[in-house]
Design a protein around this motif. Structure first.
Motif, PDB file in Angstrom:
ATOM      1  N   HIS A  66      -3.078 -10.454  -7.848  1.00  0.00           N
ATOM      2  CA  HIS A  66      -2.592  -9.099  -8.052  1.00  0.00           C
ATOM      3  C   HIS A  66      -3.524  -8.398  -9.032  1.00  0.00           C
ATOM      4  O   HIS A  66      -4.380  -9.031  -9.644  1.00  0.00           O
ATOM      5  CB  HIS A  66      -1.167  -9.106  -8.613  1.00  0.00           C
ATOM      6  CG  HIS A  66      -1.029  -9.778  -9.940  1.00  0.00           C
ATOM      7  ND1 HIS A  66      -0.857 -11.137 -10.062  1.00  0.00           N
ATOM      8  CD2 HIS A  66      -1.047  -9.294 -11.210  1.00  0.00           C
ATOM      9  CE1 HIS A  66      -0.764 -11.464 -11.339  1.00  0.00           C
ATOM     10  NE2 HIS A  66      -0.899 -10.370 -12.059  1.00  0.00           N
ATOM     11  N   PHE A  67      -3.356  -7.082  -9.184  1.00  0.00           N
ATOM     12  CA  PHE A  67      -4.100  -6.358 -10.207  1.00  0.00           C
ATOM     13  C   PHE A  67      -3.204  -6.178 -11.424  1.00  0.00           C
ATOM     14  O   PHE A  67      -2.052  -5.770 -11.311  1.00  0.00           O
ATOM     15  CB  PHE A  67      -4.551  -4.986  -9.704  1.00  0.00           C
ATOM     16  CG  PHE A  67      -5.237  -4.167 -10.769  1.00  0.00           C
ATOM     17  CD1 PHE A  67      -6.560  -4.416 -11.096  1.00  0.00           C
ATOM     18  CD2 PHE A  67      -4.546  -3.192 -11.472  1.00  0.00           C
ATOM     19  CE1 PHE A  67      -7.191  -3.692 -12.098  1.00  0.00           C
ATOM     20  CE2 PHE A  67      -5.165  -2.464 -12.474  1.00  0.00           C
ATOM     21  CZ  PHE A  67      -6.494  -2.720 -12.782  1.00  0.00           C
ATOM     22  N   GLY A  68      -3.735  -6.457 -12.593  1.00  0.00           N
ATOM     23  CA  GLY A  68      -2.975  -6.263 -13.816  1.00  0.00           C
ATOM     24  C   GLY A  68      -2.325  -7.543 -14.281  1.00  0.00           C
ATOM     25  O   GLY A  68      -2.954  -8.600 -14.324  1.00  0.00           O
ATOM     26  N   ASN A  69      -1.039  -7.468 -14.612  1.00  0.00           N
ATOM     27  CA  ASN A  69      -0.286  -8.641 -15.037  1.00  0.00           C
ATOM     28  C   ASN A  69       1.182  -8.375 -14.739  1.00  0.00           C
ATOM     29  O   ASN A  69       1.925  -7.897 -15.587  1.00  0.00           O
ATOM     30  CB  ASN A  69      -0.497  -8.919 -16.534  1.00  0.00           C
ATOM     31  CG  ASN A  69      -0.313 -10.391 -16.858  1.00  0.00           C
ATOM     32  OD1 ASN A  69       0.432 -11.094 -16.191  1.00  0.00           O
ATOM     33  ND2 ASN A  69      -0.992 -10.855 -17.893  1.00  0.00           N
ATOM     34  N   ARG A  70       1.585  -8.695 -13.524  1.00  0.00           N
ATOM     35  CA  ARG A  70       2.880  -8.209 -13.036  1.00  0.00           C
ATOM     36  C   ARG A  70       4.086  -8.959 -13.585  1.00  0.00           C
ATOM     37  O   ARG A  70       5.160  -8.371 -13.712  1.00  0.00           O
ATOM     38  CB  ARG A  70       2.917  -8.219 -11.507  1.00  0.00           C
ATOM     39  CG  ARG A  70       2.940  -9.590 -10.860  1.00  0.00           C
ATOM     40  CD  ARG A  70       3.007  -9.474  -9.342  1.00  0.00           C
ATOM     41  NE  ARG A  70       3.064 -10.770  -8.701  1.00  0.00           N
ATOM     42  CZ  ARG A  70       4.190 -11.442  -8.448  1.00  0.00           C
ATOM     43  NH1 ARG A  70       5.346 -10.918  -8.807  1.00  0.00           N
ATOM     44  NH2 ARG A  70       4.163 -12.612  -7.857  1.00  0.00           N
ATOM     45  N   TYR A  71       3.974 -10.236 -13.927  1.00  0.00           N
ATOM     46  CA  TYR A  71       5.138 -10.952 -14.447  1.00  0.00           C
ATOM     47  C   TYR A  71       5.752 -10.267 -15.667  1.00  0.00           C
ATOM     48  O   TYR A  71       6.974 -10.108 -15.758  1.00  0.00           O
ATOM     49  CB  TYR A  71       4.771 -12.399 -14.783  1.00  0.00           C
ATOM     50  CG  TYR A  71       4.878 -13.368 -13.620  1.00  0.00           C
ATOM     51  CD1 TYR A  71       5.098 -12.929 -12.307  1.00  0.00           C
ATOM     52  CD2 TYR A  71       4.758 -14.731 -13.820  1.00  0.00           C
ATOM     53  CE1 TYR A  71       5.189 -13.809 -11.247  1.00  0.00           C
ATOM     54  CE2 TYR A  71       4.850 -15.638 -12.761  1.00  0.00           C
ATOM     55  CZ  TYR A  71       5.058 -15.173 -11.478  1.00  0.00           C
ATOM     56  OH  TYR A  71       5.150 -16.059 -10.443  1.00  0.00           O
ATOM     57  N   PRO A  72       4.936  -9.845 -16.651  1.00  0.00           N
ATOM     58  CA  PRO A  72       5.523  -9.185 -17.826  1.00  0.00           C
ATOM     59  C   PRO A  72       6.166  -7.833 -17.534  1.00  0.00           C
ATOM     60  O   PRO A  72       6.807  -7.261 -18.425  1.00  0.00           O
ATOM     61  CB  PRO A  72       4.328  -9.024 -18.776  1.00  0.00           C
ATOM     62  CG  PRO A  72       3.378 -10.090 -18.371  1.00  0.00           C
ATOM     63  CD  PRO A  72       3.510 -10.165 -16.876  1.00  0.00           C
ATOM     64  N   ASN A  73       6.015  -7.312 -16.314  1.00  0.00           N
ATOM     65  CA  ASN A  73       6.737  -6.084 -15.968  1.00  0.00           C
ATOM     66  C   ASN A  73       8.238  -6.261 -16.142  1.00  0.00           C
ATOM     67  O   ASN A  73       8.969  -5.284 -16.367  1.00  0.00           O
ATOM     68  CB  ASN A  73       6.450  -5.677 -14.516  1.00  0.00           C
ATOM     69  CG  ASN A  73       5.053  -5.138 -14.319  1.00  0.00           C
ATOM     70  OD1 ASN A  73       4.304  -4.957 -15.271  1.00  0.00           O
ATOM     71  ND2 ASN A  73       4.675  -4.893 -13.079  1.00  0.00           N
ATOM     72  N   ASP A  74       8.712  -7.509 -16.030  1.00  0.00           N
ATOM     73  CA  ASP A  74      10.148  -7.764 -16.126  1.00  0.00           C
ATOM     74  C   ASP A  74      10.712  -7.413 -17.502  1.00  0.00           C
ATOM     75  O   ASP A  74      11.913  -7.148 -17.626  1.00  0.00           O
ATOM     76  CB  ASP A  74      10.440  -9.239 -15.830  1.00  0.00           C
ATOM     77  CG  ASP A  74      10.096  -9.634 -14.394  1.00  0.00           C
ATOM     78  OD1 ASP A  74      10.009  -8.731 -13.542  1.00  0.00           O
ATOM     79  OD2 ASP A  74       9.915 -10.835 -14.131  1.00  0.00           O
ATOM     80  N   VAL A  75       9.878  -7.435 -18.538  1.00  0.00           N
ATOM     81  CA  VAL A  75      10.390  -7.143 -19.883  1.00  0.00           C
ATOM     82  C   VAL A  75      10.339  -5.651 -20.195  1.00  0.00           C
ATOM     83  O   VAL A  75      10.925  -5.209 -21.199  1.00  0.00           O
ATOM     84  CB  VAL A  75       9.614  -7.925 -20.972  1.00  0.00           C
ATOM     85  CG1 VAL A  75       9.473  -9.388 -20.608  1.00  0.00           C
ATOM     86  CG2 VAL A  75       8.258  -7.309 -21.266  1.00  0.00           C
ATOM     87  N   LEU A  76       9.673  -4.850 -19.369  1.00  0.00           N
ATOM     88  CA  LEU A  76       9.455  -3.442 -19.690  1.00  0.00           C
ATOM     89  C   LEU A  76      10.740  -2.631 -19.877  1.00  0.00           C
ATOM     90  O   LEU A  76      10.789  -1.756 -20.757  1.00  0.00           O
ATOM     91  CB  LEU A  76       8.566  -2.789 -18.627  1.00  0.00           C
ATOM     92  CG  LEU A  76       7.090  -3.207 -18.629  1.00  0.00           C
ATOM     93  CD1 LEU A  76       6.326  -2.474 -17.524  1.00  0.00           C
ATOM     94  CD2 LEU A  76       6.438  -2.954 -19.980  1.00  0.00           C
TER      95      LEU A  76
END
Length: 413
Positions: A357-367
């Motif tokens: 993927h581009f970026g770092n999608r797993y940490p999106n969950d904490v946003l």
């Protein structure tokens, strides 16, 4: 009469701001779609949740066959979708009437709803007008949310739904609507299980709101009055457990442990030995080649606060609040960053950090909870740190817009 007129005018302004926000989100998504061709009404190639619903409607829990391009759990010689089931619940009525490509439109509506609820959270803290629109855009299109929000691939729509459902749970907790808050929280857990970590935040907010409205009540009074709020989330959680047990003989196993990549791994899906490498990916900057061009990593993530710079904004306001000992909710000030840190540790204990993927999608969950932390720390008027948010916003928007288009168009391969 004047007060009623002011309230009516304020509501009208909020509706206009929400419309502006929705149009801005749609415009950014539209730009991405014009480059990628991945329009929301087109059938999705990674449609695991649709396939799962189709199997349910045929009276079976397994898929009946393997799909080599999907992440399929193999258990007792049968093939199962390896993800938590809630997105399939949403798609079930649409597939029932024959709409087998509904997931793209659902992903788009979910994205818009997430932005709207982020705006509503800000207005609760008296952050309104164009400032609220700005911070809602900061959370969404100027973060790595953009990668997952504009497409319904199985990995991404689950994160998109968890993002929006978490914001909905936060908003209704702030309004003291415990039943709705806990129900949406339970739904978010059925998309991304680690969202369960944030139940202390929601319960504290609900408790605090109730005590503000009923200062003479005791905890036992709250439990007596609010127990009905637990019925819906309990039934939702029960449905997950029944489905898990029926498929895998374990109420907390949704299938990911039975992916071939995990069953063949020495340490399985989660292990502390993965921490060092994966935590490093949270601060990994792109490398620079001999021509001076930045080469963005396309596997297992990159610097989290670079790709979602709203995290840096939250850190600035948090540090300022602590150092200056500003009067604010001390429990939330401490609880949110602690739970975010624990969440990041758990994500980093996974065998990989989101794959390609581009970026770092797993940490999106904490946003969503980073956003809550930011929302209640923001001053009611623009303070001296607000000017920092503009360059951070444009860095996030530019990186994610170019990176998302580049990723889906295979510019980086």
């Amino acid at each position: 009469m004047k007060k009623k007129t002011d309230i009516s005018k304020n509501s009208e302004n909020q509706y206009f701001d929400i419309l502006l926000l929705c149009l801005c989100i749609t415009a950014v998504l539209f730009i991405v779609w014009t480059f990628t061709g991945k329009w929301p009404w087109r059938a999705q190639p990674y449609n695991s949740y649709i396939l799962q619903v189709q199997s349910w409607l045929k009276g079976r829990l397994d898929l009946g066959q393997n799909y080599s391009h999907l992440e399929i759990a193999v258990f007792n010689g049968k093939y199962y979708i390896s993800f938590p089931p809630f997105p399939s619940y949403v798609m079930l009525p649409f597939v029932l009437i024959g709409w087998n490509s509904c997931d793209g439109i659902i992903a788009f509506v979910t994205s818009i709803m997430g932005a709207v609820y982020s705006y509503k959270i800000l207005t609760h803290f008296s952050i309104d007008g164009k400032r609220a629109v700005f911070f809602s855009l900061f959370l969404t299109v100027a973060s790595n949310w953009l990668l997952t929000a504009q497409i319904a691939w199985v990995w991404f729509i689950a994160q998109n739904m968890a993002f929006t459902l978490s914001l909905m749970a936060i908003y209704y907790a702030l309004k003291g609507k415990a039943g709705l808050s806990l129900t949406f929280w339970a739904c978010s857990v059925g998309c991304r299980p680690f969202q369960a970590l944030y139940i202390p935040v929601l319960l504290y907010i609900i408790y605090k709101k109730h005590m503000e409205q009923n200062p003479n009540n005791k905890l036992t009074d709250i439990l007596t009055k609010k127990w009905k709020c637990l019925i819906a989330p309990f039934l939702i959680a029960l449905s997950y457990m029944i489905l898990n047990y029926a498929r895998f003989g374990n109420i907390i196993e949704f299938g990911h442990n039975y992916l071939p990549e995990h069953t063949s791994s020495q340490y399985g899906q989660f292990h502390y030995t993965y921490l060092l490498h994966n935590l490093a990916s949270l601060i990994r900057f792109p490398s620079v080649n001999q021509d001076g061009i930045w080469e963005y990593p396309q596997f297992n993530g990159m610097c989290w606060f670079m790709i979602s710079p709203i995290v840096l904004s939250y850190a600035v306001y948090l540090i300022n609040t602590i150092v200056r000992k500003k009067r604010t909710d001390k429990i939330l000030t401490i609880l949110i960053p602690v739970l975010v840190f624990i969440h990041l540790l758990l994500l980093s204990a996974h065998v990989q950090m989101g794959g390609s993927h581009f970026g770092n999608r797993y940490p999106n969950d904490v946003l969503p909870f980073v956003f809550l932390g930011l929302a209640f720390l923001l001053p009611k008027n623009e303070g001296k740190y607000h000017c920092l948010n503009y360059p951070l916003f444009f860095i996030g928007l530019s990186l994610n817009l170019i990176g998302t288009v580049g990723y889906y168009c295979n510019f980086f391969s």
